[in-house]
Design a protein around this motif. Structure first.
Motif, PDB file in Angstrom:
ATOM      1  N   ALA A  85       0.787  -1.159  -0.105  1.00  0.00           N
ATOM      2  CA  ALA A  85       0.044   0.070  -0.086  1.00  0.00           C
ATOM      3  C   ALA A  85       0.940   1.404   0.044  1.00  0.00           C
ATOM      4  O   ALA A  85       1.668   1.389   0.744  1.00  0.00           O
ATOM      5  CB  ALA A  85      -0.941   0.094   1.313  1.00  0.00           C
ATOM      6  N   VAL A  86       0.685   2.231  -1.199  1.00  0.00           N
ATOM      7  CA  VAL A  86       1.511   3.213  -1.221  1.00  0.00           C
ATOM      8  C   VAL A  86       0.488   4.499  -0.969  1.00  0.00           C
ATOM      9  O   VAL A  86      -0.670   4.596  -1.503  1.00  0.00           O
ATOM     10  CB  VAL A  86       2.159   3.515  -2.381  1.00  0.00           C
ATOM     11  N   TYR A  87       0.826   5.546  -0.500  1.00  0.00           N
ATOM     12  CA  TYR A  87       0.187   6.920  -0.251  1.00  0.00           C
ATOM     13  C   TYR A  87       1.116   7.758  -1.534  1.00  0.00           C
ATOM     14  O   TYR A  87       2.097   7.893  -1.458  1.00  0.00           O
ATOM     15  CB  TYR A  87       0.632   7.796   1.129  1.00  0.00           C
ATOM     16  N   ARG A  88       0.149   8.150  -2.134  1.00  0.00           N
ATOM     17  CA  ARG A  88       0.655   9.038  -3.505  1.00  0.00           C
ATOM     18  C   ARG A  88       0.137  10.261  -3.452  1.00  0.00           C
ATOM     19  O   ARG A  88      -1.072  10.404  -3.296  1.00  0.00           O
ATOM     20  CB  ARG A  88       0.370   8.187  -4.896  1.00  0.00           C
ATOM     21  N   ALA A  89       0.776  11.417  -3.303  1.00  0.00           N
ATOM     22  CA  ALA A  89       0.228  12.670  -3.423  1.00  0.00           C
ATOM     23  C   ALA A  89      -0.703  13.145  -4.230  1.00  0.00           C
ATOM     24  O   ALA A  89      -0.628  12.633  -5.689  1.00  0.00           O
ATOM     25  CB  ALA A  89       1.514  13.991  -3.632  1.00  0.00           C
TER      26      ALA A  89
ATOM     27  N   TRP B  77      -0.680  17.069   5.292  1.00  0.00           N
ATOM     28  CA  TRP B  77       0.554  17.847   5.197  1.00  0.00           C
ATOM     29  C   TRP B  77       1.903  17.019   5.406  1.00  0.00           C
ATOM     30  O   TRP B  77       2.852  17.268   4.777  1.00  0.00           O
ATOM     31  CB  TRP B  77       0.691  19.027   6.192  1.00  0.00           C
ATOM     32  N   TYR B  78       1.772  16.195   6.205  1.00  0.00           N
ATOM     33  CA  TYR B  78       2.803  15.106   6.569  1.00  0.00           C
ATOM     34  C   TYR B  78       2.953  14.059   5.586  1.00  0.00           C
ATOM     35  O   TYR B  78       4.037  13.784   4.922  1.00  0.00           O
ATOM     36  CB  TYR B  78       2.440  14.378   7.984  1.00  0.00           C
ATOM     37  N   MET B  79       2.013  13.539   4.926  1.00  0.00           N
ATOM     38  CA  MET B  79       1.821  12.681   3.759  1.00  0.00           C
ATOM     39  C   MET B  79       2.273  13.301   2.650  1.00  0.00           C
ATOM     40  O   MET B  79       3.236  12.522   1.754  1.00  0.00           O
ATOM     41  CB  MET B  79       0.397  11.681   3.758  1.00  0.00           C
ATOM     42  N   GLU B  80       1.915  14.356   2.028  1.00  0.00           N
ATOM     43  CA  GLU B  80       1.970  14.898   0.998  1.00  0.00           C
ATOM     44  C   GLU B  80       3.751  15.097   0.924  1.00  0.00           C
ATOM     45  O   GLU B  80       4.223  15.053  -0.261  1.00  0.00           O
ATOM     46  CB  GLU B  80       1.430  16.167   0.621  1.00  0.00           C
ATOM     47  N   ARG B  81       4.437  15.383   1.980  1.00  0.00           N
ATOM     48  CA  ARG B  81       5.804  15.889   1.826  1.00  0.00           C
ATOM     49  C   ARG B  81       6.507  14.573   1.870  1.00  0.00           C
ATOM     50  O   ARG B  81       7.806  14.413   1.451  1.00  0.00           O
ATOM     51  CB  ARG B  81       6.082  16.712   3.078  1.00  0.00           C
ATOM     52  N   LYS B  82       5.912  13.154   2.099  1.00  0.00           N
ATOM     53  CA  LYS B  82       6.751  12.181   2.292  1.00  0.00           C
ATOM     54  C   LYS B  82       6.427  11.264   0.923  1.00  0.00           C
ATOM     55  O   LYS B  82       7.056  10.090   0.723  1.00  0.00           O
ATOM     56  CB  LYS B  82       6.387  11.232   3.427  1.00  0.00           C
ATOM     57  N   SER B  83       5.367  11.674   0.381  1.00  0.00           N
ATOM     58  CA  SER B  83       4.914  10.882  -1.071  1.00  0.00           C
ATOM     59  C   SER B  83       6.017  10.782  -2.048  1.00  0.00           C
ATOM     60  O   SER B  83       6.713  11.741  -2.252  1.00  0.00           O
ATOM     61  CB  SER B  83       3.812  11.642  -1.527  1.00  0.00           C
TER      62      SER B  83
ATOM     63  N   ALA C 120      -1.170  -2.106  11.222  1.00  0.00           N
ATOM     64  CA  ALA C 120      -2.214  -1.340  11.851  1.00  0.00           C
ATOM     65  C   ALA C 120      -1.789   0.049  10.833  1.00  0.00           C
ATOM     66  O   ALA C 120      -0.784   0.537  10.816  1.00  0.00           O
ATOM     67  CB  ALA C 120      -2.362  -1.111  13.137  1.00  0.00           C
ATOM     68  N   LEU C 121      -3.026   0.802  10.903  1.00  0.00           N
ATOM     69  CA  LEU C 121      -2.881   2.128  10.305  1.00  0.00           C
ATOM     70  C   LEU C 121      -2.773   3.031  11.442  1.00  0.00           C
ATOM     71  O   LEU C 121      -3.599   3.136  12.230  1.00  0.00           O
ATOM     72  CB  LEU C 121      -4.042   2.468   9.514  1.00  0.00           C
ATOM     73  N   CYS C 122      -1.724   3.935  11.392  1.00  0.00           N
ATOM     74  CA  CYS C 122      -1.393   4.957  12.277  1.00  0.00           C
ATOM     75  C   CYS C 122      -1.992   6.325  12.054  1.00  0.00           C
ATOM     76  O   CYS C 122      -2.266   6.897  10.870  1.00  0.00           O
ATOM     77  CB  CYS C 122       0.066   5.267  12.522  1.00  0.00           C
ATOM     78  N   SER C 123      -2.915   6.790  13.140  1.00  0.00           N
ATOM     79  CA  SER C 123      -3.343   8.347  12.481  1.00  0.00           C
ATOM     80  C   SER C 123      -2.409   9.224  12.262  1.00  0.00           C
ATOM     81  O   SER C 123      -2.674  10.177  11.359  1.00  0.00           O
ATOM     82  CB  SER C 123      -4.042   8.728  14.026  1.00  0.00           C
ATOM     83  N   GLY C 124      -1.160   9.012  12.494  1.00  0.00           N
ATOM     84  CA  GLY C 124      -0.019   9.871  12.009  1.00  0.00           C
ATOM     85  C   GLY C 124      -0.053   9.935  10.407  1.00  0.00           C
ATOM     86  O   GLY C 124       0.626  10.650   9.716  1.00  0.00           O
ATOM     87  N   GLU C 125      -0.423   8.729   9.881  1.00  0.00           N
ATOM     88  CA  GLU C 125      -0.236   8.611   8.542  1.00  0.00           C
ATOM     89  C   GLU C 125      -1.687   9.172   7.739  1.00  0.00           C
ATOM     90  O   GLU C 125      -1.763   8.909   6.634  1.00  0.00           O
ATOM     91  CB  GLU C 125      -0.183   7.162   8.096  1.00  0.00           C
ATOM     92  N   LEU C 126      -2.375   9.732   8.393  1.00  0.00           N
ATOM     93  CA  LEU C 126      -3.657  10.437   7.923  1.00  0.00           C
ATOM     94  C   LEU C 126      -3.350  12.045   7.817  1.00  0.00           C
ATOM     95  O   LEU C 126      -4.180  12.540   7.199  1.00  0.00           O
ATOM     96  CB  LEU C 126      -4.687  10.146   8.799  1.00  0.00           C
TER      97      LEU C 126
END
Ligand SMILES: [Zn+2]
Ligand SMILES: [Zn+2]
Length: 318
Positions: free
Chosen positions: A4-8, A44-50, A35-41
């Motif tokens: 599973a990948v988060y893509r901006a 702003w945090y995910m967009e910069r890690k994408s 498990a899914l961490c709320s930090g991964e939601l």
């Protein structure tokens, strides 16, 4: 294999990816639960890690070992970052500020059918053969909460602001440690979940506590927390605010109430060891904090549902 990948700009997608290749001294793990961490939601945090492979609350079975101390078939629960244990930051207890800590990671991440634990991470990888994979996967979030609780020092009464998954974890672990807990949460569905676990929850604070744990990373939650704190008490901010997010505070009031503000970012080797011990003795079970046990294919939908506040926390069972 699939992951599973988060893509901006897109969100979470399930993709095919090459098998991870362990290097000398690394080892390969067959993922059992993540498990899914709320930090991964946090957008702003995910967009910069994408692009970012999700998952750091993970447990699995060792597939191939390379003289690392683990045997094929062993169940392990690693931290995705591992401090060196020797530098000045490690020695003063600031483990998450060790330069090795941020440079280490699981490859490609926990929300994958298989992943590699690099040899640098083996110093913070624990054997969990004696517990279920869904409980072993909670070692990392439990470690973060144990660190947060330790930041408040000695106290008997505690207020937890927010009953998302981390608010529930704080409440369960505080109660297990003997604290008198009041949790504050406006959402009736979340309050019902908490009440079933024996957590006393209210819509607005009914008292002030010696320690306050603010779980959501926003100003209204911080204000509720400050109003719930007794003079001389400690408020711990568990989640980050958005970058550049300034909060105006009345420092005259904070000064004369003699308030301590603390932050709690992630967790290091010390709290990971405490968390493995807490999970082994049954201080917390997955069913208390995970509302949905799902397949990898269900993760994109569960991600959106957790982000919308419709579900508490999903865990992918591989
Ligand atoms: Zn996390
Ligand atoms: Zn270090």
């Amino acid at each position: 294999m699939r992951l599973a990948v988060y893509r901006a700009g897109v969100g979470v997608v399930i993709e095919d990816a090459p098998e991870p290749e362990p290097d000398t001294g690394d080892f390969l793990v067959q993922t059992e639960a993540c498990a899914l961490c709320s930090g991964e939601l946090m957008p702003w945090y995910m967009e910069r890690k994408s692009p970012h492979v999700l998952g750091h609350e993970v447990a699995g079975r060792c597939l191939a070992s390379d003289g690392s101390g683990y045997s094929p078939g062993d169940r392990v629960a690693p931290h995705h970052h591992a401090n060196c244990g020797e530098c000045e930051d490690c020695r003063r207890g600031a483990e998450v500020h060790c330069s090795r800590w941020k440079a280490t990671r699981l490859i490609p991440g926990g929300m994958a059918e298989r992943f590699v634990i690099p040899r640098e991470n083996l110093s913070d990888t624990g054997l969990m053969n004696d517990v279920r994979p869904q409980d072993a996967a909670l070692v990392e979030p439990v470690a973060c909460v144990l660190k947060s609780i330790s930041r408040a020092g000695e106290f008997e009464s505690a207020t937890v602001v927010g009953l998302g998954s981390f608010g529930v974890l704080h409440s369960v672990l505080l109660m297990e440690a003997g604290a008198n807990v009041e949790a504050i949460e406006p959402n009736p569905q979340r309050r019902r979940w908490a009440e079933e676990l024996g957590i006393r929850s209210v819509v607005a604070p009914s008292r002030q506590s010696e320690a306050v744990f603010v779980c959501p990373g926003n100003e209204p939650a911080l204000r509720v927390g400050l109003n719930s704190l007794r003079p001389g008490g400690t408020l711990v901010l568990f989640a980050p605010h958005e970058p550049g997010g300034l909060v105006a505070m009345d420092f005259e009031d904070l000064y004369f109430r003699d308030i301590a503000l603390a932050f709690s970012y992630s967790a290091g080797r010390t709290e990971m060891a405490q968390a493995r011990e807490a999970i082994r003795r049954g201080a917390v079970r997955a069913e208390q904090v995970v509302s949905h046990f799902i397949s990898l294919d269900e993760l994109p939908g569960a991600y959106r549902a957790m982000q919308a506040g419709d579900i508490l926390k999903p865990m992918v069972m591989f």
